[in-house]
Design a protein around this motif. Structure first.
Motif, short mmCIF file in Angstrom:
data_model
loop_
_atom_site.label_atom_id
_atom_site.label_comp_id
_atom_site.label_asym_id
_atom_site.label_seq_id
_atom_site.Cartn_x
_atom_site.Cartn_y
_atom_site.Cartn_z
N GLU A 53 -15.37 36.42 93.07
CA GLU A 53 -16.23 36.80 91.65
C GLU A 53 -16.60 38.18 91.73
OE1 GLU A 53 -20.24 35.14 89.30
OE2 GLU A 53 -19.32 33.98 90.67
N ARG A 55 -19.23 41.02 90.44
CA ARG A 55 -20.58 41.10 89.61
C ARG A 55 -20.96 42.74 89.68
NH1 ARG A 55 -23.60 37.10 93.95
NH2 ARG A 55 -22.59 35.35 93.49
N GLN A 60 -17.21 42.84 85.53
CA GLN A 60 -18.26 41.73 85.32
C GLN A 60 -17.68 40.53 84.71
OE1 GLN A 60 -21.60 41.94 86.31
NE2 GLN A 60 -21.94 39.90 85.58
N GLY A 61 -18.02 39.49 85.27
CA GLY A 61 -17.30 38.13 84.82
C GLY A 61 -16.24 37.81 85.43
#
Length: 115
Positions: A53, A55, A60-61
């Protein structure tokens, strides 16, 4: 975005081959570009599966799902409402066997943790 994906590819390759057999948990990696923090990457390992993931920054996301057994990587980009899948086995077959592959990187367990 490209630098984030390349970083993810490198990290997931390390994790899914050597560490995935014995390690289960999450590793958070801080990313820098030209000395400035650009975000973090959280890699969660369980068995032969990895979730990476992103961050912060432009990714982002965004997250990647890596299946070490089938060698299929799925990148999900919720902000763009899209995903892409890469089948590394078929990509390697298309690439051909005439290219040399370097030795696997050596990983050393430090037993250090940080929260």
């Amino acid at each position: 975005m490209r630098s984030f994906v390349l970083t993810a590819v490198a990290m997931s390759s390390l994790g899914s081959t050597a560490l995935a057999q014995s390690f289960e948990g999450t590793i958070v990696t801080k990313m820098f570009s030209q000395g400035k923090a650009t975000g973090e990457m959280a890699s969660s390992y369980r068995g032969d599966r990895t979730r990476i993931e992103f961050r912060g920054g432009s990714a982002q996301g965004t997250y990647m799902l890596v299946n070490g057994q089938t060698a299929v990587w799925t990148t999900v980009m919720p902000a763009q409402k899209m995903y892409m899948t890469m089948d590394l086995k078929s990509m390697a077959a298309d690439e051909g066997a005439d290219k040399k592959v370097g030795p696997a990187p050596k990983l050393t367990q430090t037993r250090k943790t940080e929260t």
